[in-house]
Design a protein around this motif. Structure first.
Motif, PDB file in Angstrom:
ATOM      1  N   PRO A 227     -49.793 127.287 -48.196  1.00  0.00           N
ATOM      2  CA  PRO A 227     -51.096 127.957 -48.332  1.00  0.00           C
ATOM      3  C   PRO A 227     -51.759 127.792 -49.695  1.00  0.00           C
ATOM      4  O   PRO A 227     -52.697 128.513 -50.014  1.00  0.00           O
ATOM      5  N   GLY A 228     -51.312 126.890 -50.505  1.00  0.00           N
ATOM      6  CA  GLY A 228     -51.898 126.678 -51.836  1.00  0.00           C
ATOM      7  C   GLY A 228     -50.792 126.379 -52.826  1.00  0.00           C
ATOM      8  O   GLY A 228     -49.618 126.339 -52.471  1.00  0.00           O
ATOM      9  N   GLY A 229     -51.158 126.170 -54.081  1.00  0.00           N
ATOM     10  CA  GLY A 229     -50.159 125.882 -55.100  1.00  0.00           C
ATOM     11  C   GLY A 229     -49.504 124.543 -54.887  1.00  0.00           C
ATOM     12  O   GLY A 229     -48.283 124.432 -54.821  1.00  0.00           O
ATOM     13  N   TYR A 230     -50.313 123.488 -54.774  1.00  0.00           N
ATOM     14  CA  TYR A 230     -49.794 122.167 -54.457  1.00  0.00           C
ATOM     15  C   TYR A 230     -49.265 121.430 -55.674  1.00  0.00           C
ATOM     16  O   TYR A 230     -48.549 120.448 -55.529  1.00  0.00           O
ATOM     17  N   THR A 231     -49.644 121.865 -56.880  1.00  0.00           N
ATOM     18  CA  THR A 231     -49.233 121.176 -58.096  1.00  0.00           C
ATOM     19  C   THR A 231     -48.418 122.094 -58.987  1.00  0.00           C
ATOM     20  O   THR A 231     -48.506 123.316 -58.890  1.00  0.00           O
ATOM     21  N   ARG A 232     -47.637 121.474 -59.850  1.00  0.00           N
ATOM     22  CA  ARG A 232     -46.796 122.208 -60.800  1.00  0.00           C
ATOM     23  C   ARG A 232     -47.001 121.580 -62.171  1.00  0.00           C
ATOM     24  O   ARG A 232     -46.970 120.358 -62.312  1.00  0.00           O
ATOM     25  N   VAL A 233     -47.201 122.414 -63.202  1.00  0.00           N
ATOM     26  CA  VAL A 233     -47.357 121.935 -64.573  1.00  0.00           C
ATOM     27  C   VAL A 233     -46.114 122.353 -65.347  1.00  0.00           C
ATOM     28  O   VAL A 233     -45.811 123.539 -65.470  1.00  0.00           O
ATOM     29  N   LEU A 234     -45.379 121.353 -65.856  1.00  0.00           N
ATOM     30  CA  LEU A 234     -44.161 121.598 -66.635  1.00  0.00           C
ATOM     31  C   LEU A 234     -44.396 121.152 -68.070  1.00  0.00           C
ATOM     32  O   LEU A 234     -44.755 120.000 -68.315  1.00  0.00           O
ATOM     33  N   HIS A 235     -44.202 122.046 -69.012  1.00  0.00           N
ATOM     34  CA  HIS A 235     -44.381 121.710 -70.417  1.00  0.00           C
ATOM     35  C   HIS A 235     -43.203 120.860 -70.882  1.00  0.00           C
ATOM     36  O   HIS A 235     -42.045 121.203 -70.646  1.00  0.00           O
TER      37      HIS A 235
END
Length: 157
Positions: A91-99
């Motif tokens: 339902p959303g949140g298709y990407t992930r940002v990792l520092h």
């Protein structure tokens, strides 16, 4: 003052920023993960997530709308053909940002942005955890009837 100015202009004029985000979105779709600065990754996330949501409905209109943003025919094919079926139930949140730390030359804060359902290492570990939990619960259930069986035989005698 920047009150009510939600968009990060990334130090670029409008045309340059749109072209850069379109290129980064195409690269993300084609390669499933890219390495960039944190500010660009956050801007890209807000740019690409609505396009991925739009790709869930495979119509001519949605393809043309997505193409107007991406400007890359191969990326549109990849998005609608491979990515959309795998994220259909999300339902959303298709990407992930990792520092990932800081860039050597200028110390810029770097990040890895990736598509969540295409990280094979994370998916493999999640499946392994699910299997372990299942084995444990089955082993306990399997032991319980075996332990009760001799007790029932003793009662029967």
């Amino acid at each position: 003052m920047r009150h009510k100015k939600a968009i990060n202009h990334l130090g670029r004029k409008d045309g340059h920023r749109k072209a850069m985000l379109a290129n980064m979105a195409s690269s993300l779709i084609m390669h499933k993960r890219i390495n960039t600065t944190v500010a660009k990754a956050k801007a890209l996330k807000t740019y690409v997530e609505p396009l991925i949501t739009k790709s869930k409905e495979d119509t001519t209109h949605s393809r043309r709308t997505v193409f107007s943003y991406l400007k890359n025919k191969e990326a549109v094919k990849e998005l609608f053909g491979i990515i959309a079926p795998r994220i259909a139930d999300r339902p959303g949140g298709y990407t992930r940002v990792l520092h990932t730390g800081f860039r050597q030359g200028d110390g810029a804060d770097m990040a890895l942005i990736e598509l969540v359902d295409f990280n094979e290492a994370a998916l493999a570990s999640a499946k392994a955890e699910a299997r372990k939990a299942t084995r444990r619960s089955r082993a306990k259930k399997a032991e319980a009837p075996a332990a009760e069986a001799p007790a029932e035989e003793a009662k029967a005698e």
